[in-house]
Design a protein around this motif. Structure first.
Motif, PDB file in Angstrom:
ATOM      1  N   ALA A  31     -33.996 -55.592   5.354  1.00  0.00           N
ATOM      2  CA  ALA A  31     -33.667 -57.042   5.487  1.00  0.00           C
ATOM      3  C   ALA A  31     -32.090 -57.106   4.728  1.00  0.00           C
ATOM      4  O   ALA A  31     -31.164 -57.904   5.420  1.00  0.00           O
ATOM      5  CB  ALA A  31     -34.463 -57.958   4.815  1.00  0.00           C
ATOM      6  N   ALA A  32     -31.797 -56.552   3.736  1.00  0.00           N
ATOM      7  CA  ALA A  32     -30.569 -56.408   3.116  1.00  0.00           C
ATOM      8  C   ALA A  32     -30.458 -55.018   2.382  1.00  0.00           C
ATOM      9  O   ALA A  32     -31.137 -54.376   1.906  1.00  0.00           O
ATOM     10  CB  ALA A  32     -30.558 -57.751   2.078  1.00  0.00           C
ATOM     11  N   GLY A  33     -29.025 -54.731   2.157  1.00  0.00           N
ATOM     12  CA  GLY A  33     -28.603 -53.611   1.634  1.00  0.00           C
ATOM     13  C   GLY A  33     -28.897 -52.331   2.333  1.00  0.00           C
ATOM     14  O   GLY A  33     -28.471 -51.167   1.871  1.00  0.00           O
ATOM     15  N   GLY A  34     -29.052 -52.445   3.916  1.00  0.00           N
ATOM     16  CA  GLY A  34     -29.221 -51.120   4.580  1.00  0.00           C
ATOM     17  C   GLY A  34     -27.766 -50.608   4.819  1.00  0.00           C
ATOM     18  O   GLY A  34     -27.726 -49.408   5.029  1.00  0.00           O
ATOM     19  N   ILE A  35     -26.781 -51.074   4.558  1.00  0.00           N
ATOM     20  CA  ILE A  35     -25.316 -50.819   4.779  1.00  0.00           C
ATOM     21  C   ILE A  35     -24.652 -51.290   3.540  1.00  0.00           C
ATOM     22  O   ILE A  35     -24.599 -52.216   3.150  1.00  0.00           O
ATOM     23  CB  ILE A  35     -24.633 -51.312   5.895  1.00  0.00           C
ATOM     24  N   ARG A  36     -23.880 -50.258   2.833  1.00  0.00           N
ATOM     25  CA  ARG A  36     -23.005 -50.513   1.842  1.00  0.00           C
ATOM     26  C   ARG A  36     -21.372 -49.837   2.260  1.00  0.00           C
ATOM     27  O   ARG A  36     -21.459 -49.052   2.955  1.00  0.00           O
ATOM     28  CB  ARG A  36     -23.436 -49.648   0.687  1.00  0.00           C
ATOM     29  N   GLU A  37     -20.473 -50.473   1.700  1.00  0.00           N
ATOM     30  CA  GLU A  37     -19.370 -50.075   1.808  1.00  0.00           C
ATOM     31  C   GLU A  37     -18.339 -49.574   0.374  1.00  0.00           C
ATOM     32  O   GLU A  37     -18.794 -50.208  -0.530  1.00  0.00           O
ATOM     33  CB  GLU A  37     -18.372 -50.959   2.596  1.00  0.00           C
ATOM     34  N   VAL A  38     -17.999 -48.166   0.388  1.00  0.00           N
ATOM     35  CA  VAL A  38     -17.498 -47.527  -0.627  1.00  0.00           C
ATOM     36  C   VAL A  38     -15.962 -47.352  -0.406  1.00  0.00           C
ATOM     37  O   VAL A  38     -15.720 -46.609   0.386  1.00  0.00           O
ATOM     38  CB  VAL A  38     -18.112 -46.374  -0.957  1.00  0.00           C
ATOM     39  N   PRO A  39     -15.185 -48.100  -1.018  1.00  0.00           N
ATOM     40  CA  PRO A  39     -13.814 -47.964  -0.716  1.00  0.00           C
ATOM     41  C   PRO A  39     -13.332 -46.569  -1.610  1.00  0.00           C
ATOM     42  O   PRO A  39     -13.665 -46.455  -2.833  1.00  0.00           O
ATOM     43  CB  PRO A  39     -12.881 -49.068  -1.398  1.00  0.00           C
ATOM     44  N   MET A  40     -12.814 -45.666  -0.819  1.00  0.00           N
ATOM     45  CA  MET A  40     -12.319 -44.469  -1.597  1.00  0.00           C
ATOM     46  C   MET A  40     -10.778 -44.506  -1.827  1.00  0.00           C
ATOM     47  O   MET A  40      -9.950 -45.151  -1.243  1.00  0.00           O
ATOM     48  CB  MET A  40     -12.478 -43.370  -0.636  1.00  0.00           C
ATOM     49  N   GLN A  41     -10.401 -44.005  -3.085  1.00  0.00           N
ATOM     50  CA  GLN A  41      -8.828 -44.023  -3.379  1.00  0.00           C
ATOM     51  C   GLN A  41      -8.338 -42.655  -3.794  1.00  0.00           C
ATOM     52  O   GLN A  41      -9.176 -41.666  -4.109  1.00  0.00           O
ATOM     53  CB  GLN A  41      -8.650 -44.809  -4.405  1.00  0.00           C
ATOM     54  N   LEU A  42      -7.101 -42.429  -3.831  1.00  0.00           N
ATOM     55  CA  LEU A  42      -6.206 -41.215  -3.965  1.00  0.00           C
ATOM     56  C   LEU A  42      -5.694 -41.528  -5.395  1.00  0.00           C
ATOM     57  O   LEU A  42      -4.727 -42.513  -5.551  1.00  0.00           O
ATOM     58  CB  LEU A  42      -5.469 -40.870  -2.964  1.00  0.00           C
ATOM     59  N   ILE A  43      -5.762 -40.558  -6.374  1.00  0.00           N
ATOM     60  CA  ILE A  43      -5.107 -40.844  -7.678  1.00  0.00           C
ATOM     61  C   ILE A  43      -4.282 -39.749  -7.972  1.00  0.00           C
ATOM     62  O   ILE A  43      -4.970 -38.483  -7.940  1.00  0.00           O
ATOM     63  CB  ILE A  43      -6.256 -41.036  -8.686  1.00  0.00           C
ATOM     64  N   PHE A  44      -3.237 -39.747  -8.416  1.00  0.00           N
ATOM     65  CA  PHE A  44      -2.396 -38.626  -8.938  1.00  0.00           C
ATOM     66  C   PHE A  44      -2.446 -38.567 -10.298  1.00  0.00           C
ATOM     67  O   PHE A  44      -2.741 -39.309 -11.285  1.00  0.00           O
ATOM     68  CB  PHE A  44      -0.905 -39.178  -8.752  1.00  0.00           C
ATOM     69  N   GLN A  45      -2.653 -37.203 -10.909  1.00  0.00           N
ATOM     70  CA  GLN A  45      -2.542 -36.991 -12.431  1.00  0.00           C
ATOM     71  C   GLN A  45      -1.236 -37.599 -12.997  1.00  0.00           C
ATOM     72  O   GLN A  45      -1.373 -38.252 -13.697  1.00  0.00           O
ATOM     73  CB  GLN A  45      -2.675 -35.331 -12.540  1.00  0.00           C
ATOM     74  N   ASP A  46      -0.154 -37.437 -12.331  1.00  0.00           N
ATOM     75  CA  ASP A  46       1.029 -37.884 -12.700  1.00  0.00           C
ATOM     76  C   ASP A  46       2.235 -37.972 -11.537  1.00  0.00           C
ATOM     77  O   ASP A  46       2.770 -36.953 -11.117  1.00  0.00           O
ATOM     78  CB  ASP A  46       1.661 -37.015 -14.002  1.00  0.00           C
ATOM     79  N   ARG A  47       2.074 -39.024 -10.664  1.00  0.00           N
ATOM     80  CA  ARG A  47       3.031 -39.116  -9.729  1.00  0.00           C
ATOM     81  C   ARG A  47       4.405 -38.667  -9.838  1.00  0.00           C
ATOM     82  O   ARG A  47       4.809 -38.113  -9.065  1.00  0.00           O
ATOM     83  CB  ARG A  47       2.760 -40.713  -9.024  1.00  0.00           C
ATOM     84  N   ASP A  48       4.867 -39.145 -10.891  1.00  0.00           N
ATOM     85  CA  ASP A  48       6.474 -38.886 -11.418  1.00  0.00           C
ATOM     86  C   ASP A  48       6.736 -37.485 -11.339  1.00  0.00           C
ATOM     87  O   ASP A  48       7.620 -36.782 -11.036  1.00  0.00           O
ATOM     88  CB  ASP A  48       6.879 -39.807 -12.506  1.00  0.00           C
ATOM     89  N   ARG A  49       5.593 -36.689 -12.235  1.00  0.00           N
ATOM     90  CA  ARG A  49       5.956 -35.433 -12.377  1.00  0.00           C
ATOM     91  C   ARG A  49       5.492 -34.281 -11.308  1.00  0.00           C
ATOM     92  O   ARG A  49       5.609 -33.208 -11.336  1.00  0.00           O
ATOM     93  CB  ARG A  49       5.389 -35.152 -13.820  1.00  0.00           C
TER      94      ARG A  49
END
Length: 316
Positions: free
Chosen positions: A257-275
């Motif tokens: 009735a509820a909770g059968g579908i969930r959405e999970v946003p994935m993200q990309l993370i740099f250890q140190d983008r500048d370096r």
């Protein structure tokens, strides 16, 4: 030390590839006499006849064919070594370390790695398949250059990559489906839930609904999927992982009735983008492009709009 130089093998290969000393000399900007001397010296050093005349041209002897075949590997390896050295001198990393949560679509990951390998064939990849906090912990420990995670990392800014849809499923013959009605969480409590263990070593966590009286915890998403198809429990799994099993009726969405579908946003993370070096940035770009090409999941492509809206309460 080797008696034969790489240059000698390169000149022999040129003579064979161009069909003679004159054409080879013109192609590699050497004099015919230089090439002739190099090949004769090669034969004298090895004690083997490598070339034999055929009219105005030359061809390899049987021994020459075998030796040149192996020598070409040396020539190719030497060229690759120089390319790697040039890249490192220009700031190119020798290796990119990537932590990817197991829920990330495997097709997109494979496409990104394939695309990356075409542009950076000599850069090694260290791929870590993680669960929940595992990737974030590796980020904190500075063990990876990039992380794909559904969790935020304190002190780091991630960039959106893809939103995954999780669906509660079980085998079509599972007792929950035999109820033939809309389900709620009280129904789930009486049955076995399959969950995947957090791969973090220090700060592991539990995620999702975990109130079932019976619970099996496994170490990999693939194990959970296999157990589901054997009717050993129910679980929430990414749609991209179970699409084929759903289409083949090996799994069936639970009519919650509820909770059968969930959405999970994935993200990309740099250890140190500048370096980060050019290879790390190229890997990040390849991941974004692969997601766009392989993950049409945010437009309800697997289900029609009506099916997606009614998935949680429909019983076939």
């Amino acid at each position: 030390m080797s008696r034969v130089t790489l240059a000698q093998w390169q000149m022999l290969a040129a003579v064979v590839d161009h069909g003679g000393f004159a054409r080879a000399a013109e192609a590699i900007h050497k004099s015919p006499s230089t090439l002739n001397h190099a090949v004769h010296k090669l034969e004298a050093q090895l004690g083997v006849s490598i070339l034999e005349p055929v009219g105005r041209q030359v061809r390899l002897t049987d021994a020459g064919e075998m030796l040149l075949r192996r020598a070409r590997q040396l020539i190719e390896n030497a060229a690759a070594l120089e390319e790697v050295a040039e890249g490192m001198a220009a700031g190119l990393e020798a290796e990119v370390s990537l932590a990817v949560d197991q829920i990330f679509p495997p097709d997109a990951l494979a496409e990104a790695l394939q695309q990356f390998s075409r542009s950076y064939p000599h850069v090694r990849i260290q791929l870590h398949e993680t669960v929940l906090n595992g990737g974030v912990e590796m980020l904190y420990d500075k063990r990876v250059d990039l992380v794909i995670s559904g969790l935020a990392a304190q002190g780091f800014l991630g960039e959106p990559l893809v939103t995954l849809r999780f669906i509660a499923v079980a085998h079509p013959a599972h007792p929950l489906h035999a109820l033939a009605r809309t389900l709620d969480l009280r129904d789930l409590i009486q049955h076995r839930q399959l969950v995947v263990r957090d791969s973090a070593l220090r700060q592991s966590m539990d995620a999702g609904w975990l109130k079932a009286e019976q619970r099996w915890t496994v170490g990999h998403l693939a194990t959970s999927l296999d157990m589901l198809e054997r009717g050993l429990g129910f679980a929430w799994l990414p749609e991209t992982r179970i699409r084929e099993a759903l289409a083949a009726r090996r799994l069936k969405p639970l009519p919650l009735a509820a909770g059968g579908i969930r959405e999970v946003p994935m993200q990309l993370i740099f250890q140190d983008r500048d370096r980060a070096g050019p290879a790390t940035h190229a890997m990040a770009q390849a991941l974004h492009e692969a997601v766009n090409a392989c993950c049409p999941i945010n437009d309800d492509s697997f289900y029609s709009k009506e099916q997606a809206e009614n998935l949680q309460s429909s019983v076939e």
